[in-house]
Design a protein around this motif. Structure first.
Motif, short mmCIF file in Angstrom:
data_model
loop_
_atom_site.label_atom_id
_atom_site.label_comp_id
_atom_site.label_asym_id
_atom_site.label_seq_id
_atom_site.Cartn_x
_atom_site.Cartn_y
_atom_site.Cartn_z
N ALA A 194 44.59 11.79 65.51
CA ALA A 194 43.57 10.75 65.53
C ALA A 194 42.53 11.14 66.58
CB ALA A 194 44.18 9.40 65.87
N PRO A 195 41.34 11.61 66.17
CA PRO A 195 40.37 12.13 67.14
C PRO A 195 39.98 11.13 68.21
CG PRO A 195 39.75 12.79 64.93
CD PRO A 195 40.89 11.82 64.78
N PHE A 196 39.78 9.86 67.86
CA PHE A 196 39.35 8.91 68.88
C PHE A 196 40.45 8.70 69.91
CE2 PHE A 196 39.06 4.50 70.48
CZ PHE A 196 37.93 4.67 71.27
N ASP A 197 41.70 8.63 69.48
CA ASP A 197 42.80 8.47 70.43
C ASP A 197 42.86 9.66 71.38
OD1 ASP A 197 43.47 6.08 69.29
OD2 ASP A 197 45.16 6.86 68.12
N ALA A 198 42.66 10.87 70.84
CA ALA A 198 42.67 12.07 71.69
C ALA A 198 41.50 12.02 72.67
CB ALA A 198 42.59 13.33 70.82
N TYR A 199 40.32 11.66 72.19
CA TYR A 199 39.15 11.57 73.06
C TYR A 199 39.36 10.55 74.17
CZ TYR A 199 34.42 10.60 74.65
OH TYR A 199 33.32 10.41 75.44
N ARG A 200 39.87 9.39 73.79
CA ARG A 200 40.07 8.33 74.79
C ARG A 200 41.06 8.77 75.86
NH1 ARG A 200 41.93 2.82 72.27
NH2 ARG A 200 43.73 4.13 71.81
N ARG A 201 42.12 9.44 75.44
CA ARG A 201 43.12 9.89 76.41
C ARG A 201 42.56 10.96 77.34
NH1 ARG A 201 48.52 9.20 76.48
NH2 ARG A 201 48.52 8.40 74.34
N LEU A 202 41.72 11.84 76.78
CA LEU A 202 41.18 12.94 77.57
C LEU A 202 40.04 12.50 78.49
CD1 LEU A 202 41.06 15.79 74.90
CD2 LEU A 202 42.44 15.79 76.98
N TYR A 203 39.17 11.62 78.00
CA TYR A 203 37.91 11.42 78.70
C TYR A 203 37.62 9.98 79.12
CZ TYR A 203 37.25 16.08 76.79
OH TYR A 203 37.41 17.40 76.47
N GLU A 204 38.47 9.04 78.76
CA GLU A 204 38.27 7.66 79.18
C GLU A 204 39.46 7.20 80.02
OE1 GLU A 204 37.30 5.30 75.76
OE2 GLU A 204 35.40 6.32 75.45
N GLY A 205 39.45 5.93 80.41
CA GLY A 205 40.51 5.43 81.29
C GLY A 205 40.49 6.12 82.65
N VAL A 206 39.28 6.41 83.15
CA VAL A 206 39.13 7.16 84.39
C VAL A 206 39.58 6.33 85.59
CG1 VAL A 206 37.47 8.29 85.92
CG2 VAL A 206 37.21 8.47 83.44
N PRO A 207 40.50 6.83 86.40
CA PRO A 207 40.93 6.08 87.60
C PRO A 207 39.77 5.95 88.59
CG PRO A 207 42.45 7.90 87.11
CD PRO A 207 41.24 8.10 86.25
N TRP A 208 39.79 4.84 89.36
CA TRP A 208 38.75 4.64 90.36
C TRP A 208 38.68 5.81 91.34
CZ3 TRP A 208 34.40 2.49 91.32
CH2 TRP A 208 33.91 2.49 92.64
N ALA A 209 39.82 6.37 91.70
CA ALA A 209 39.85 7.48 92.67
C ALA A 209 39.05 8.66 92.15
CB ALA A 209 41.28 7.89 92.96
N LYS A 210 39.10 8.91 90.83
CA LYS A 210 38.34 10.03 90.27
C LYS A 210 36.85 9.76 90.35
CE LYS A 210 37.98 13.06 86.27
NZ LYS A 210 38.75 13.66 85.18
N LEU A 211 36.45 8.51 90.09
CA LEU A 211 35.04 8.15 90.19
C LEU A 211 34.56 8.27 91.63
CD1 LEU A 211 32.81 7.21 88.25
CD2 LEU A 211 33.30 4.87 88.98
#
Length: 332
Positions: A194-211
Motif C-alpha cells: 500500500a503506497p500511502f501506508d509506506a509513505y506515511r510510515r517513512l515520511y510522516e509521524g515525525v517526532p518533535w525531537a526530529k523537528l
C-alpha cells in the motif's frame, strides 16, 4: 578479490549458489538505510520461502533500527552470528565496501561470500560479485532474481523491496529513477504493498525531537564558494539538547540540497564518543548532477553513488569545510 565478471555471468553464478546451497547468513553495511534493511529482510524471507536455513544479522549497534523502518518484518533478525558460520554462504547486500562491514568475522568465516550490490565503486570483495550500477537500488537486483528462484513475494517481502526502492530513488525523484523502477513499483503494489501506508510510515509521524534537530541544523547552515557548497554541522550537544537520536538526522540533507545555487550539500554529525575521540559522519548529495560526490567521499575514506555518498572523519568543522570546498573545486 574475485575477477570482475559481466553482470549476466555474475547473476547466473549467484542464482546457482542461492538454489544449490542450503544454509545462509544475510548481512549488510553499517548504519543500514532503507535499501540495506529492505534487502536483508526481502532476501531472507525469499530464501526461507524456498526452504533454506537463513540467519539475518545486524550489528548490535544498529538495533533498534530507525523509527521509519520498524514496520519491516524484522522479527527474525538477530545480532548474533551463527555458530555454524563455516557451513554457510554469506550474502552481503547493498554493501559497497569491505570496510563498511560492522558484523565481525562473517566474510572471513563463511564458506562462500556473495556480494550483491548496485554501488558503482563496489570493491568486489566477494567470491562472486553481482554488482549492477544500472540498478536503482539493491532491492531492484533482488526483485529481478526472485522469479528465477521460483519466489512470488508475499506482502511483507514486497513491502521490504518497496522500502528499498522508494528510499534509494528519493521517492522516485533522483536521477537513478528509471522506467524499470516504476515497473518494479507496480509489480510490488500488485503483491499487496500500500503506497500511502509506506509513505506515511517513512515520511510522516515525525517526532518533535526530529523537528527540533532540523531547527538546529537550519540555524547552522554554512555556504561556501558563492553557495555552491552548503554544509550543516550537528554536534553531540544538539542531540542531547533536543532529545533526538542519531537516526533523526535522516532527511535533513534533503532540505539542505534544495537551497538555490547548491552544487554539493553536506550534513556532518558528530558520532557518540569521548571528547578525545570526536569522529564525524559526513553525508553528501549532488544537488544539480554536475559533481560526482562519491569521488569526494572516496578522498575522505568513504564511498557511495555519484548522487549520494558519505565518509567518516576526525576533521573539525572548519577543516572539514575547507576539505569539501577543495574537493568540490577539484572535481568541477
Amino acid at each position: 578479490m574475485a575477477p570482475e565478471l559481466p553482470v549476466d555471468t555474475a547473476r547466473r553464478l549467484v542464482l546457482e549458489r542461492l538454489r544449490d546451497d542450503e544454509r545462509f547468513v544475510v548481512v549488510s553495511h553499517e548504519h543500514p538505510d532503507g535499501d540495506a534493511l529492505g534487502s536483508v529482510v526481502a532476501l531472507s524471507r525469499a530464501l526461507r520461502q524456498i526452504g533454506k536455513d537463513v540467519v539475518a544479522v545486524l550489528d548490535a549497534a544498529d538495533m533498534p533500527v530507525p523509527r521509519e523502518y520498524r514496520g519491516l518484518a524484522l522479527e527474525t533478525v538477530t545480532t548474533t552470528v551463527p555458530d555454524d558460520l563455516e557451513q554457510r554462504t554469506a550474502v552481503y547486500v547493498d554493501c559497497g565496501n569491505a570496510d563498511r562491514m560492522p558484523v565481525p568475522g562473517v566474510r572471513e568465516g563463511a564458506r562462500t561470500v556473495l556480494n550483491v550490490d548496485h554501488h558503482h565503486d563496489n570493491t568486489r570483495f566477494g567470491d562472486v560479485d553481482l554488482v549492477d550500477p544500472s540498478a536503482s537500488c539493491t532491492a531492484e537486483i533482488l526483485w529481478d532474481l526472485l522469479p528465477d528462484l521460483g519466489v512470488e513475494p508475499d506482502r511483507e517481502t514486497a513491502q521490504a523491496l518497496y522500502i528499498g526502492l522508494v528510499t534509494d530513488t528519493g521517492r522516485f525523484m533522483y536521477g537513478n529513477t528509471s522506467t524499470r523502477s516504476h515497473l518494479m513499483a507496480a509489480d510490488l503494489i500488485a503483491c499487496g504493498v500500500a503506497p500511502f501506508d509506506a509513505y506515511r510510515r517513512l515520511y510522516e509521524g515525525v517526532p518533535w525531537a526530529k523537528l527540533a534537530l532540523l531547527g538546529r541544523a537550519l540555524e547552522r547552515v554554512r555556504r561556501e564558494l558563492d553557495g555552491a557548497l552548503t554544509v550543516v554541522h550537528l554536534r553531540r550537544s544538539d542531540y542531547a539538547d533536543t532529545g533526538a537520536d542519531e537516526s533523526e538526522t535522516e532527511g535533513i540533507i534533503d532540505h539542505v540540497r534544495t537551497v538555490a545555487g547548491t552544487t554539493v550539500a553536506a550534513v556532518a554529525r558528530e558520532l557518540p564518543g569521548t571528547d578525545d575521540d570526536v569522529r564525524t559522519k559526513v553525508s553528501l548529495r549532488a544537488a544539480d548532477g554536475t559533481i560526482d560526490v562519491s569521488a569526494i567521499a572516496r578522498a575522505g575514506g568513504g564511498g557511495g553513488h555519484p548522487q549520494a555518498a558519505g565518509f567518516t572523519t576526525t576533521m573539525g568543522e572548519d577543516e572539514l569545510v575547507r576539505f569539501l570546498a577543495e574537493q568540490l573545486l577539484a572535481h568541477r
